[in-house]
Design a protein around this motif. Structure first.
Motif, PDB file in Angstrom:
ATOM      1  N   ALA A 294       3.215 111.972  12.616  1.00 15.47           N
ATOM      2  CA  ALA A 294       2.370 111.594  11.485  1.00 15.47           C
ATOM      3  C   ALA A 294       0.914 111.941  11.757  1.00 15.47           C
ATOM      4  CB  ALA A 294       2.517 110.101  11.194  1.00 15.47           C
ATOM      5  N   LEU A 295       0.477 111.647  12.975  1.00 16.51           N
ATOM      6  CA  LEU A 295      -0.916 111.889  13.332  1.00 16.51           C
ATOM      7  C   LEU A 295      -1.242 113.383  13.340  1.00 16.51           C
ATOM      8  CD1 LEU A 295      -3.620 110.721  14.389  1.00 16.51           C
ATOM      9  CD2 LEU A 295      -2.657 110.886  16.689  1.00 16.51           C
ATOM     10  N   ARG A 296      -0.366 114.179  13.948  1.00 15.43           N
ATOM     11  CA  ARG A 296      -0.647 115.600  14.121  1.00 15.43           C
ATOM     12  C   ARG A 296      -0.372 116.418  12.850  1.00 15.43           C
ATOM     13  NH1 ARG A 296       1.770 116.629  20.281  1.00 15.43           N
ATOM     14  NH2 ARG A 296       0.202 115.326  21.348  1.00 15.43           N
ATOM     15  N   ALA A 297       0.590 115.993  12.065  1.00 20.34           N
ATOM     16  CA  ALA A 297       0.960 116.781  10.892  1.00 20.34           C
ATOM     17  C   ALA A 297       0.266 116.332   9.619  1.00 20.34           C
ATOM     18  CB  ALA A 297       2.480 116.737  10.684  1.00 20.34           C
ATOM     19  N   GLY A 298      -0.060 115.042   9.548  1.00 27.49           N
ATOM     20  CA  GLY A 298      -0.586 114.538   8.286  1.00 27.49           C
ATOM     21  C   GLY A 298      -1.920 113.849   8.359  1.00 27.49           C
ATOM     22  N   GLY A 299      -2.384 113.528   9.568  1.00 26.44           N
ATOM     23  CA  GLY A 299      -3.682 112.894   9.714  1.00 26.44           C
ATOM     24  C   GLY A 299      -3.668 111.412   9.367  1.00 26.44           C
ATOM     25  N   PRO A 300      -4.839 110.834   9.110  1.00 32.10           N
ATOM     26  CA  PRO A 300      -4.957 109.386   8.905  1.00 32.10           C
ATOM     27  C   PRO A 300      -4.094 108.828   7.781  1.00 32.10           C
ATOM     28  CG  PRO A 300      -7.116 110.363   9.273  1.00 32.10           C
ATOM     29  CD  PRO A 300      -6.153 111.504   9.141  1.00 32.10           C
ATOM     30  N   GLU A 301      -3.982 109.543   6.666  1.00 31.97           N
ATOM     31  CA  GLU A 301      -3.182 109.027   5.554  1.00 31.97           C
ATOM     32  C   GLU A 301      -1.709 108.952   5.922  1.00 31.97           C
ATOM     33  OE1 GLU A 301      -3.888 111.220   2.012  1.00 31.97           O
ATOM     34  OE2 GLU A 301      -5.989 110.583   1.825  1.00 31.97           O
ATOM     35  N   ALA A 302      -1.185 109.975   6.575  1.00 29.19           N
ATOM     36  CA  ALA A 302       0.212 109.959   7.000  1.00 29.19           C
ATOM     37  C   ALA A 302       0.439 108.877   8.048  1.00 29.19           C
ATOM     38  CB  ALA A 302       0.616 111.324   7.551  1.00 29.19           C
ATOM     39  N   LEU A 303      -0.529 108.683   8.929  1.00 21.51           N
ATOM     40  CA  LEU A 303      -0.421 107.645   9.946  1.00 21.51           C
ATOM     41  C   LEU A 303      -0.361 106.272   9.284  1.00 21.51           C
ATOM     42  CD1 LEU A 303      -0.381 106.922  12.929  1.00 21.51           C
ATOM     43  CD2 LEU A 303      -2.874 107.055  12.936  1.00 21.51           C
ATOM     44  N   ASP A 304      -1.170 106.060   8.278  1.00 21.40           N
ATOM     45  CA  ASP A 304      -1.172 104.788   7.570  1.00 21.40           C
ATOM     46  C   ASP A 304       0.178 104.530   6.908  1.00 21.40           C
ATOM     47  OD1 ASP A 304      -3.202 102.874   7.563  1.00 21.40           O
ATOM     48  OD2 ASP A 304      -3.565 103.139   5.422  1.00 21.40           O
ATOM     49  N   ARG A 305       0.745 105.564   6.298  1.00 21.28           N
ATOM     50  CA  ARG A 305       2.064 105.417   5.665  1.00 21.28           C
ATOM     51  C   ARG A 305       3.130 105.112   6.711  1.00 21.28           C
ATOM     52  NH1 ARG A 305       0.200 109.936   2.673  1.00 21.28           N
ATOM     53  NH2 ARG A 305       1.439 111.354   3.973  1.00 21.28           N
ATOM     54  N   ALA A 306       3.021 105.730   7.877  1.00 19.05           N
ATOM     55  CA  ALA A 306       3.993 105.487   8.943  1.00 19.05           C
ATOM     56  C   ALA A 306       3.923 104.043   9.431  1.00 19.05           C
ATOM     57  CB  ALA A 306       3.751 106.456  10.097  1.00 19.05           C
ATOM     58  N   LEU A 307       2.728 103.494   9.508  1.00 17.92           N
ATOM     59  CA  LEU A 307       2.588 102.096   9.910  1.00 17.92           C
ATOM     60  C   LEU A 307       3.253 101.175   8.889  1.00 17.92           C
ATOM     61  CD1 LEU A 307      -1.084 101.899  11.258  1.00 17.92           C
ATOM     62  CD2 LEU A 307       1.036 102.246  12.531  1.00 17.92           C
ATOM     63  N   ASP A 308       3.053 101.471   7.599  1.00 16.59           N
ATOM     64  CA  ASP A 308       3.704 100.673   6.564  1.00 16.59           C
ATOM     65  C   ASP A 308       5.217 100.738   6.699  1.00 16.59           C
ATOM     66  OD1 ASP A 308       1.378  99.762   5.311  1.00 16.59           O
ATOM     67  OD2 ASP A 308       1.230 101.544   4.047  1.00 16.59           O
ATOM     68  N   GLU A 309       5.741 101.941   6.952  1.00 19.34           N
ATOM     69  CA  GLU A 309       7.189 102.111   7.089  1.00 19.34           C
ATOM     70  C   GLU A 309       7.722 101.327   8.283  1.00 19.34           C
ATOM     71  OE1 GLU A 309      10.473 105.679   7.859  1.00 19.34           O
ATOM     72  OE2 GLU A 309       8.356 106.183   7.535  1.00 19.34           O
ATOM     73  N   ALA A 310       6.995 101.398   9.400  1.00 16.23           N
ATOM     74  CA  ALA A 310       7.445 100.718  10.614  1.00 16.23           C
ATOM     75  C   ALA A 310       7.493  99.212  10.424  1.00 16.23           C
ATOM     76  CB  ALA A 310       6.521 101.071  11.770  1.00 16.23           C
ATOM     77  N   VAL A 311       6.463  98.664   9.816  1.00 22.20           N
ATOM     78  CA  VAL A 311       6.401  97.221   9.646  1.00 22.20           C
ATOM     79  C   VAL A 311       7.434  96.759   8.618  1.00 22.20           C
ATOM     80  CG1 VAL A 311       4.936  95.306   8.892  1.00 22.20           C
ATOM     81  CG2 VAL A 311       4.014  97.065  10.398  1.00 22.20           C
ATOM     82  N   ALA A 312       7.663  97.564   7.580  1.00 19.50           N
ATOM     83  CA  ALA A 312       8.677  97.215   6.585  1.00 19.50           C
ATOM     84  C   ALA A 312      10.064  97.141   7.205  1.00 19.50           C
ATOM     85  CB  ALA A 312       8.663  98.232   5.451  1.00 19.50           C
ATOM     86  N   GLU A 313      10.308  97.936   8.260  1.00 20.48           N
ATOM     87  CA  GLU A 313      11.620  97.969   8.898  1.00 20.48           C
ATOM     88  C   GLU A 313      11.722  97.067  10.131  1.00 20.48           C
ATOM     89  OE1 GLU A 313      12.606 102.022   9.724  1.00 20.48           O
ATOM     90  OE2 GLU A 313      12.645 102.612   7.611  1.00 20.48           O
ATOM     91  N   LYS A 314      10.676  96.330  10.433  1.00 19.62           N
ATOM     92  CA  LYS A 314      10.704  95.471  11.623  1.00 19.62           C
ATOM     93  C   LYS A 314      11.829  94.444  11.487  1.00 19.62           C
ATOM     94  CE  LYS A 314       7.820  92.293  14.350  1.00 19.62           C
ATOM     95  NZ  LYS A 314       8.061  92.903  15.677  1.00 19.62           N
ATOM     96  N   PRO A 315      12.762  94.404  12.447  1.00 20.62           N
ATOM     97  CA  PRO A 315      13.884  93.464  12.344  1.00 20.62           C
ATOM     98  C   PRO A 315      13.448  92.040  12.680  1.00 20.62           C
ATOM     99  CG  PRO A 315      14.000  94.647  14.418  1.00 20.62           C
ATOM    100  CD  PRO A 315      12.839  95.236  13.659  1.00 20.62           C
ATOM    101  N   TRP A 316      14.325  91.113  12.356  1.00 20.39           N
ATOM    102  CA  TRP A 316      14.028  89.714  12.673  1.00 20.39           C
ATOM    103  C   TRP A 316      13.880  89.516  14.172  1.00 20.39           C
ATOM    104  CZ3 TRP A 316      12.035  85.449  11.158  1.00 20.39           C
ATOM    105  CH2 TRP A 316      12.267  84.257  11.852  1.00 20.39           C
ATOM    106  N   GLY A 317      14.754  90.162  14.958  1.00 13.62           N
ATOM    107  CA  GLY A 317      14.650  89.972  16.394  1.00 13.62           C
ATOM    108  C   GLY A 317      15.720  90.728  17.153  1.00 13.62           C
ATOM    109  N   HIS A 318      15.771  90.466  18.438  1.00 13.91           N
ATOM    110  CA  HIS A 318      16.688  91.173  19.325  1.00 13.91           C
ATOM    111  C   HIS A 318      18.008  90.425  19.461  1.00 13.91           C
ATOM    112  CE1 HIS A 318      14.370  88.424  22.089  1.00 13.91           C
ATOM    113  NE2 HIS A 318      15.603  88.099  22.401  1.00 13.91           N
TER     114      HIS A 318
END
Length: 339
Positions: A294-318
């Protein structure tokens, strides 16, 4: 390296369970000058250095997290202090500490490099260190680290104390290995003015060892320590998973990190990013988001979207399992994940 101040937080990173992400554990290298038996294989295969994010890219990632409300960053490894020019990164991130940026920058280390770095780290803005030390017995330390010398670790701890850094000793409790040494370790650490946290063995990565034989319940450890000392529960919260008590006889603080016998996922406020830019929203799950791409291909905007995606998929736990024959929860080891 860029020292611009961080301004105005954007939308906070809040997962689907309402937990806000305010704590980033950032690995800067998978390399280490130890080979601890619960952390990696005896002959690990380290990543090609070309795969690692540059110090500038690591700083850009941190800036993105800070802008989304992360207030605490812990640098990890491997051993973070073996990375070339890591002090440059520490100094750059230290400049982000302030009302509009970080509240805390800290680091986890095995202490062997601290005589070289402790004073500069303190000057850069680091105030607290987690130091891995599982025993005071030289022979057992050598066994656990596969050849490490405890004198180097103790010298590093002394250097951190002399530099004014607050030290917390982290000890992994292991059945039949160091369980009888823990009272002496706790007593010594409290006598030196250091907090201690005990940690249960976690089934992270295939390390060539049977974790069912290593596992030691901290419920049992606490019960044993209560026969020796008076343990008083404390309300303290340092932003991590430890539950703290005061040892009345020593006057020191003792934490218990119990991912198996005392699951703490309901209050998880952290994510991990590896030295190659892979974001793991849960230590015990394989799901990841590629922030490097995300950082290398899309810059700050892509990085921001990736953070949103990661947090949206964060599981309840292990779902850790250390019963005999159980597979590791994830295939990557702690050194590669970021300990």
């Amino acid at each position: 390296m860029d020292r611009r101040p961080i301004i105005s937080p954007a939308t906070p990173l809040i997962d689907r369970y309402g937990r806000q992400i305010t704590y980033l554990r950032l690995s800067v290298t998978d390399r280490c000058d130890m080979r601890c038996v619960y952390c990696m294989k005896a002959r690990p295969e380290f990543l090609p250095k070309a795969d690692l994010l540059s110090l500038e890219e690591l700083t850009m990632l941190c800036d993105a997290f800070i802008a989304r409300g992360v207030t605490k960053i812990r640098l990890t490894g491997g051993e973070p202090l073996v990375r070339k020019d890591v002090l440059t990164l520490i100094e750059s991130l230290g400049a982000r500490i302030g009302p509009a940026g970080l509240k805390e920058l800290c680091l986890t280390t095995n202490a062997t490099q601290l005589p070289r770095f402790a004073e500069r780290m303190a000057a850069a803005g680091i105030r607290r260190l987690n130091i891995s030390l599982d025993t005071l017995e030289a022979d057992v330390y050598r066994q656990l680290t596969r050849g490490g010398g405890i004198d180097k670790a103790l010298a590093g701890i002394a250097a951190a104390k002399a530099a004014g850094l607050q030290v917390k000793i982290n000890a992994v409790a292991m059945a039949g290995v160091n369980e009888t040494h823990l009272p002496d370790l706790i007593g010594w650490a409290h006598g030196e003015g250091h907090d201690v946290s005990l940690i249960e063995v976690m089934p992270v990565g295939e390390i060539g060892a049977d974790r069912s034989t290593q596992f030691l319940s901290l419920k049992d450890v606490r019960s044993s320590l209560s026969d020796r000392w008076t343990l008083t529960d404390l309300p303290d919260n340092t932003g991590g998973p430890a539950r703290y008590v005061k040892v009345e006889e020593t006057g020191g603080r003792l934490g218990f990190i119990s991912p198996l016998t005392g699951n703490f996922c309901d209050s998880c406020n952290r994510v991990r990013v590896t030295c190659t830019g892979q974001l793991y929203a849960c230590l015990g799950k394989n799901g990841r988001i590629d922030l490097r791409h995300a950082l290398r291909a899309g810059g700050p905007e892509a990085l921001d979207r990736a953070l949103d995606e990661a947090v949206a998929e964060k599981p309840w736990g292990h779902d850790f399992d250390v019963s005999p024959g159980a597979a590791a929860a994830v295939d990557r080891d702690m050194a590669r994940t970021g300990g």
